[in-house]
Design a protein around this motif. Structure first.
Motif: not given
Length: 255
Positions: A146-165
């Motif tokens: 759950e802890a690992e998937l939590d990080a993946e979930f939040h990073l997927a949102i950041i990836e979907a924001s399409h801001n590379v910085i």
């Protein structure tokens, strides 16, 4: 006249540019192994000498690295985001923990609203897929998953924001979180009531993004990070109380 002769670009330069773009956009990740030279040259449609020239240039730029007998990898370019001394300073002071939570609340709120607006249909499918993996891990009561998937979930949102910085900055921050620099996420996921609340919060975030409701997505992130901050504060108080109780007990036994 301000015109210059147009010259055909070397194949190796085209390869360099393509790999640079894949790293910049977060598709190729730090530590990821590239395909073998033969496979990569076939995929790119270039000769091995052109590929070797491109790889050498990317190595000189610090974007690729070789490991003896193991091939070519994307360099750990995130490792330079914070110095070792600063990381040790973070880990030694509670102030850094709550500043980290505040930083995430602001940045991820923005990322979630951007994901709801700018994320492609495929981006949203990725977020939704990870959320359903979180549900499955929750039912199995596996805090580490759950802890690992939590990080993946939040990073997927950041990836979907399409801001590379934002993407590279937050990946660096999450790498430190995985290493336990700020706090131990698994401790949170071991508590039943906390686990249930966290899943509900992630469901609200996912639902808002899937509905492409930018304001609701930002609000859901804010509510989630407020909860994390409160839980961490309660954990710290409980730890301090336990330390005081332990000293009292040792003193009582010694009387």
């Amino acid at each position: 006249m301000p015109f210059q002769r147009i010259e055909a670009e070397k194949l190796s330069h085209s390869v360099v540019r393509q790999i640079e773009q894949l790293i910049l956009r977060g598709i190729l990740r730090p530590g990821e192994r590239l395909p073998s030279e033969r496979e990569l040259s076939e995929r790119l449609g270039v000769s091995r000498p052109s590929l070797r020239e491109a790889v050498a240039e990317l190595q000189n730029r610090g974007l690729l690295a070789t490991r003896a007998g193991a091939g070519i990898y994307v360099a750990n370019v995130l490792g330079s985001a914070f110095s070792d001394a600063l990381i040790r300073l973070f880990s030694a002071h509670d102030e850094a923990v709550f500043d980290y939570v505040s930083f995430r609340r602001d940045l991820e709120g923005l990322a979630a609203s951007r994901a709801a607006i700018h994320g492609s249909d495929t981006d949203l499918k990725v977020i939704d897929t990870i959320y359903h993996k979180m549900e499955a891990a929750h039912s199995k009561r596996n805090p580490s998953d759950e802890a690992e998937l939590d990080a993946e979930f939040h990073l997927a949102i950041i990836e979907a924001s399409h801001n590379v910085i934002m993407l590279h900055m937050m990946r660096s921050m999450f790498d430190l979180l995985r290493e336990g620099v700020f706090y131990n996420r698994q401790v949170m996921f071991k508590q039943r009531t906390t686990r249930d609340a966290l899943l509900d919060q992630h469901r609200a975030i996912n639902d808002a993004i899937q509905a492409r409701d930018a304001e609701a997505a930002r609000d859901a992130i804010t509510a989630h990070m407020d909860y994390v901050e409160e839980d961490l504060s309660n954990q710290q108080k409980a730890d301090r109380n336990e330390e005081i109780a332990r000293r009292r007990y040792e003193h009582e036994q010694a009387r």
